[in-house]
Design a protein around this motif. Structure first.
Motif, PDB file in Angstrom:
ATOM      1  N   SER A  54     -57.341 119.181 -66.650  1.00 45.41           N
ATOM      2  CA  SER A  54     -56.237 118.910 -67.214  1.00 45.41           C
ATOM      3  C   SER A  54     -55.573 117.646 -67.082  1.00 45.41           C
ATOM      4  CB  SER A  54     -55.273 120.016 -67.333  1.00 45.41           C
ATOM      5  OG  SER A  54     -54.711 120.353 -66.268  1.00 45.41           O
ATOM      6  N   LEU A  55     -55.664 116.988 -65.862  1.00 43.75           N
ATOM      7  CA  LEU A  55     -55.000 116.020 -65.430  1.00 43.75           C
ATOM      8  C   LEU A  55     -55.287 114.625 -66.401  1.00 43.75           C
ATOM      9  CD1 LEU A  55     -55.325 116.112 -61.516  1.00 43.75           C
ATOM     10  CD2 LEU A  55     -53.428 117.025 -63.097  1.00 43.75           C
ATOM     11  N   THR A  56     -54.255 113.840 -66.846  1.00 43.01           N
ATOM     12  CA  THR A  56     -54.466 112.848 -67.490  1.00 43.01           C
ATOM     13  C   THR A  56     -55.299 111.621 -66.240  1.00 43.01           C
ATOM     14  OG1 THR A  56     -52.140 111.751 -67.046  1.00 43.01           O
ATOM     15  CG2 THR A  56     -52.724 113.151 -68.764  1.00 43.01           C
ATOM     16  N   PRO A  57     -55.962 110.917 -66.984  1.00 47.81           N
ATOM     17  CA  PRO A  57     -56.459 109.717 -66.173  1.00 47.81           C
ATOM     18  C   PRO A  57     -55.551 108.911 -65.450  1.00 47.81           C
ATOM     19  CG  PRO A  57     -57.267 109.594 -68.583  1.00 47.81           C
ATOM     20  CD  PRO A  57     -56.442 110.558 -68.708  1.00 47.81           C
ATOM     21  N   ASP A  58     -54.129 108.688 -65.905  1.00 47.83           N
ATOM     22  CA  ASP A  58     -53.289 108.236 -64.975  1.00 47.83           C
ATOM     23  C   ASP A  58     -52.835 109.039 -63.685  1.00 47.83           C
ATOM     24  OD1 ASP A  58     -53.150 106.068 -66.578  1.00 47.83           O
ATOM     25  OD2 ASP A  58     -51.367 106.348 -67.638  1.00 47.83           O
ATOM     26  N   ARG A  59     -52.502 110.306 -64.110  1.00 47.92           N
ATOM     27  CA  ARG A  59     -52.534 111.238 -62.983  1.00 47.92           C
ATOM     28  C   ARG A  59     -53.620 111.169 -61.997  1.00 47.92           C
ATOM     29  NH1 ARG A  59     -49.744 114.291 -67.440  1.00 47.92           N
ATOM     30  NH2 ARG A  59     -47.556 114.258 -67.143  1.00 47.92           N
ATOM     31  N   ALA A  60     -54.586 111.420 -62.353  1.00 51.16           N
ATOM     32  CA  ALA A  60     -55.851 111.463 -61.700  1.00 51.16           C
ATOM     33  C   ALA A  60     -55.889 110.241 -60.861  1.00 51.16           C
ATOM     34  CB  ALA A  60     -57.151 111.781 -62.576  1.00 51.16           C
ATOM     35  N   ALA A  61     -55.817 109.250 -61.209  1.00 51.69           N
ATOM     36  CA  ALA A  61     -55.596 107.814 -60.326  1.00 51.69           C
ATOM     37  C   ALA A  61     -54.820 108.031 -59.372  1.00 51.69           C
ATOM     38  CB  ALA A  61     -55.635 106.739 -61.421  1.00 51.69           C
ATOM     39  N   TYR A  62     -53.517 108.363 -59.684  1.00 54.28           N
ATOM     40  CA  TYR A  62     -52.534 108.442 -58.781  1.00 54.28           C
ATOM     41  C   TYR A  62     -52.848 109.333 -57.582  1.00 54.28           C
ATOM     42  CZ  TYR A  62     -48.260 109.395 -56.416  1.00 54.28           C
ATOM     43  OH  TYR A  62     -47.252 109.564 -55.310  1.00 54.28           O
ATOM     44  N   ASN A  63     -53.362 110.265 -57.966  1.00 54.73           N
ATOM     45  CA  ASN A  63     -53.734 111.258 -56.984  1.00 54.73           C
ATOM     46  C   ASN A  63     -54.832 111.014 -56.026  1.00 54.73           C
ATOM     47  OD1 ASN A  63     -51.795 113.076 -57.838  1.00 54.73           O
ATOM     48  ND2 ASN A  63     -53.440 114.342 -59.079  1.00 54.73           N
ATOM     49  N   SER A  64     -55.648 110.097 -56.595  1.00 52.21           N
ATOM     50  CA  SER A  64     -56.947 109.431 -55.790  1.00 52.21           C
ATOM     51  C   SER A  64     -56.217 108.761 -54.577  1.00 52.21           C
ATOM     52  CB  SER A  64     -57.923 108.740 -56.738  1.00 52.21           C
ATOM     53  OG  SER A  64     -57.208 107.776 -57.329  1.00 52.21           O
ATOM     54  N   LEU A  65     -55.279 107.897 -54.865  1.00 52.71           N
ATOM     55  CA  LEU A  65     -54.559 107.077 -53.708  1.00 52.71           C
ATOM     56  C   LEU A  65     -54.393 108.085 -52.627  1.00 52.71           C
ATOM     57  CD1 LEU A  65     -51.856 105.166 -56.167  1.00 52.71           C
ATOM     58  CD2 LEU A  65     -54.394 104.334 -55.124  1.00 52.71           C
ATOM     59  N   ALA A  66     -53.638 109.162 -52.739  1.00 50.99           N
ATOM     60  CA  ALA A  66     -53.657 110.155 -51.399  1.00 50.99           C
ATOM     61  C   ALA A  66     -55.051 110.426 -51.037  1.00 50.99           C
ATOM     62  CB  ALA A  66     -52.874 111.198 -51.878  1.00 50.99           C
ATOM     63  N   ASP A  67     -55.945 110.848 -51.643  1.00 52.06           N
ATOM     64  CA  ASP A  67     -57.176 111.067 -51.317  1.00 52.06           C
ATOM     65  C   ASP A  67     -57.947 110.137 -50.346  1.00 52.06           C
ATOM     66  OD1 ASP A  67     -57.348 113.804 -52.138  1.00 52.06           O
ATOM     67  OD2 ASP A  67     -58.102 113.201 -54.247  1.00 52.06           O
ATOM     68  N   PHE A  68     -57.519 108.756 -50.596  1.00 53.69           N
ATOM     69  CA  PHE A  68     -58.196 107.724 -49.982  1.00 53.69           C
ATOM     70  C   PHE A  68     -57.444 107.540 -48.586  1.00 53.69           C
ATOM     71  CE2 PHE A  68     -57.857 103.339 -49.084  1.00 53.69           C
ATOM     72  CZ  PHE A  68     -59.286 102.967 -48.604  1.00 53.69           C
ATOM     73  N   LEU A  69     -55.995 107.753 -48.683  1.00 54.32           N
ATOM     74  CA  LEU A  69     -55.344 107.367 -47.665  1.00 54.32           C
ATOM     75  C   LEU A  69     -55.347 108.347 -46.484  1.00 54.32           C
ATOM     76  CD1 LEU A  69     -52.142 105.591 -49.285  1.00 54.32           C
ATOM     77  CD2 LEU A  69     -53.894 104.447 -48.015  1.00 54.32           C
ATOM     78  N   VAL A  70     -55.377 109.603 -46.754  1.00 51.17           N
ATOM     79  CA  VAL A  70     -55.739 110.499 -45.822  1.00 51.17           C
ATOM     80  C   VAL A  70     -57.029 111.146 -45.697  1.00 51.17           C
ATOM     81  CG1 VAL A  70     -53.341 111.079 -45.700  1.00 51.17           C
ATOM     82  CG2 VAL A  70     -54.755 112.446 -47.381  1.00 51.17           C
ATOM     83  N   THR A  71     -57.777 110.819 -46.516  1.00 54.61           N
ATOM     84  CA  THR A  71     -59.318 111.137 -46.717  1.00 54.61           C
ATOM     85  C   THR A  71     -59.540 112.534 -47.093  1.00 54.61           C
ATOM     86  OG1 THR A  71     -59.556 111.912 -44.531  1.00 54.61           O
ATOM     87  CG2 THR A  71     -60.212 109.667 -44.665  1.00 54.61           C
ATOM     88  N   SER A  72     -58.438 113.429 -47.134  1.00 55.20           N
ATOM     89  CA  SER A  72     -58.630 114.838 -47.848  1.00 55.20           C
ATOM     90  C   SER A  72     -56.918 115.118 -47.677  1.00 55.20           C
ATOM     91  CB  SER A  72     -59.360 115.901 -46.937  1.00 55.20           C
ATOM     92  OG  SER A  72     -59.188 117.132 -47.462  1.00 55.20           O
ATOM     93  N   VAL A  73     -56.564 115.808 -48.801  1.00 53.44           N
ATOM     94  CA  VAL A  73     -55.057 116.128 -48.973  1.00 53.44           C
ATOM     95  C   VAL A  73     -55.081 117.585 -48.496  1.00 53.44           C
ATOM     96  CG1 VAL A  73     -54.693 114.736 -51.111  1.00 53.44           C
ATOM     97  CG2 VAL A  73     -55.501 117.053 -51.179  1.00 53.44           C
TER      98      VAL A  73
END
Length: 494
Positions: free
Chosen positions: A412-431
């Motif tokens: 249900s996440l829009t592409p923009d929200r998913a892209a923003y969330n992926s930044l945290a996934d990358f920086l901490v490797t797992s939220v």
């Protein structure tokens, strides 16, 4: 440091001379050819001696003044020594040459192209005056904002971009922030990641938050009638977590607050939907300590109910506190970074939940209840998979399960929200600070939802799963599906 043989050794000799122990060193000329990061353990007295000697060598970076960028053509006489004489002026001005180009067999055999970075703005005017009186110049670019600096002074340029996001800051803070950013870049490089992606992800986090406020703010809204006297609003903000509001005739209960940077926009949105101002909110419940869930709590006069672990994470400024990932540099840096960019303003009036008693719901201890109107919600203690102290709210009779970040309808996440969330996934490797526990919690919560669906089947009700991100959902054929209509809110400006 100068990009020349022996520089690293000279610095190391100074540190060794005063019994300093080098805990960390990082240098990569692909990022910045003249910047080296050292972390050193020593006594206060020896620290002062080390920094004094490094400063005498010209090695110590103790300020981050915005640098100027200058690019120009200069027409030199085609005689021996012309280039050498010209370079004496640039060297004397303290300019760092980022680009120089000349070829006497090319289309312009008497023209030299030069780009310079200068940290002293006054030196730019002085250099130009000296050059104009001796050479024919054509200025191509002249920038004093730092926006056009090249990567020969990467960290100065990066610091300027951080200033653009957070406003003017003291050199001490910026230098510390750069050191922390460099540290996570080093950590992620060691895991095989591109360092440029690290710096880009940090900046993109701040830019996205700033670019979704004011006239660019929006939200996706679901309004659900829970009982005859209580409605539920789900507000999906542009970035980060959802805000939930349970509203009755006399009061509002807020579950999570969103980022602090969105508070003015959220306030206008609440007024638009008839939810009143801050004083109308008599209760706040914080599911966990991430900035996108508690970062605007300080704007409300109501006390905030939370787990003691959530309070401790807020105090320690480390989202991994209380978990097996507590000493991760990635988690510690991400917490500081996101709190900075999102204008973290956590609750001031904190009410901590009591320790768990013997009662449980599924695998989760019951910590208490919270009520609004004719609805009573059990407060369940999580296992610490996403963060230490995360809690859930549950009403079996009304089919409400607030799962925080343990269960999310990602589709249900829009592409923009998913892209923003992926930044945290990358920086901490797992939220999730403990992925094994997170999987166990998600499984148990979905089983609880299924059991609730079965219990409510004769009442023509469903268990509405209210995740920390995305749409309020129900389970359909084993997958989460958005419940009811989702409408877009956009603030209007005259």
């Amino acid at each position: 440091m100068p990009d020349e043989p022996g520089s690293l050794e000279r610095a190391a000799n100074v540190i060794t001379k005063y019994d300093g122990n080098i805990n960390r060193i990082q240098y990569d000329r692909r990022i910045d050819p003249c910047t080296v990061f050292y972390e050193v353990t020593t006594t206060d007295a020896n620290y002062r001696k080390i920094t004094s000697d490094l400063e005498k060598l010209g090695y110590l970076q103790n300020s981050l003044q915005p640098a100027s960028f200058l690019k120009f053509f200069v027409h030199l006489p085609h005689t021996p020594g012309s280039l050498s004489r010209f370079l004496k002026y640039t060297t004397k001005s303290g300019a760092n040459i980022g680009f120089i180009d000349f070829d006497d067999t090319g289309r312009y055999p008497d023209r030299l192209t030069v780009s310079l970075n200068l940290e002293n703005p006054a030196a730019v005017d002085q250099l130009l005056d000296q050059l104009k009186s001796r050479y024919h110049l054509e200025i191509l670019e002249y920038d004093i904002t730092g926006k056009h600096l090249d990567d020969t002074i990467f960290y100065v340029r990066f610091a300027q971009e951080i200033r653009d996001l957070i406003g003017e800051s003291e050199n001490t803070f910026l230098l510390s922030f750069l050191a922390d950013t460099n540290h996570i870049a080093q950590e992620l490089m060691n895991r095989g990641n591109n360092p440029q992606q690290v710096f880009d992800s940090v900046l993109q986090t701040g830019r996205t938050l700033r670019a979704t406020t004011g006239k660019f703010f929006y939200a996706d809204i679901q309004k659900i009638s829970v009982t005859s006297s209580v409605d539920l609003f789900c507000f999906q903000l542009p970035c980060g977590g959802n805000i939930y509001v349970l509203t009755s005739e006399k009061e509002n209960l807020m579950i999570d607050t969103g980022y602090g940077i969105y508070h003015d926009d959220v306030r206008a949105m609440f007024l638009h939907y008839g939810l009143g101002d801050e004083d109308r909110f008599t209760q706040l419940v914080i599911s966990h300590a991430d900035a996108d869930h508690c970062g605007a709590g300080g704007f409300y006069s109501a006390g905030a109910l939370m787990h003691p672990g959530t309070r401790d994470i807020i105090k320690t400024n480390n989202r991994a506190y209380g978990s097996r990932s507590e000493h991760s540099i990635l988690e510690a840096f991400y917490t500081k970074m996101i709190n900075l960019f999102s204008r973290f303003c956590p609750p001031k009036k904190i009410h901590c939940l009591p320790p768990a008693g013997p009662e449980t719901c599924s695998i989760f201890p019951v910590l208490g209840t919270v009520t609004i109107g004719d609805i009573s919600l059990e407060i369940l203690e999580g296992l610490g998979g996403h963060t230490h102290g995360q809690i859930y709210l549950y009403s079996r009779n009304e089919g409400l399960l607030f799962t925080a970040d343990a269960v999310i309808n990602f589709s249900s996440l829009t592409p923009d929200r998913a892209a923003y969330n992926s930044l945290a996934d990358f920086l901490v490797t797992s939220v999730n600070v403990d992925s094994d526990l997170a999987r166990r919690e998600r499984k148990a919560l979905l089983e609880l939802a299924a059991d609730t669906d079965q219990y409510l089947s004769t009442k023509q009700k469903r268990c509405r799963i209210c995740g920390g991100h995305g749409a309020v959902s129900v389970v359909e054929n084993g997958k989460l599906a958005a419940f009811g209509d989702v409408i877009r809110y956009k603030q209007t400006y005259n």
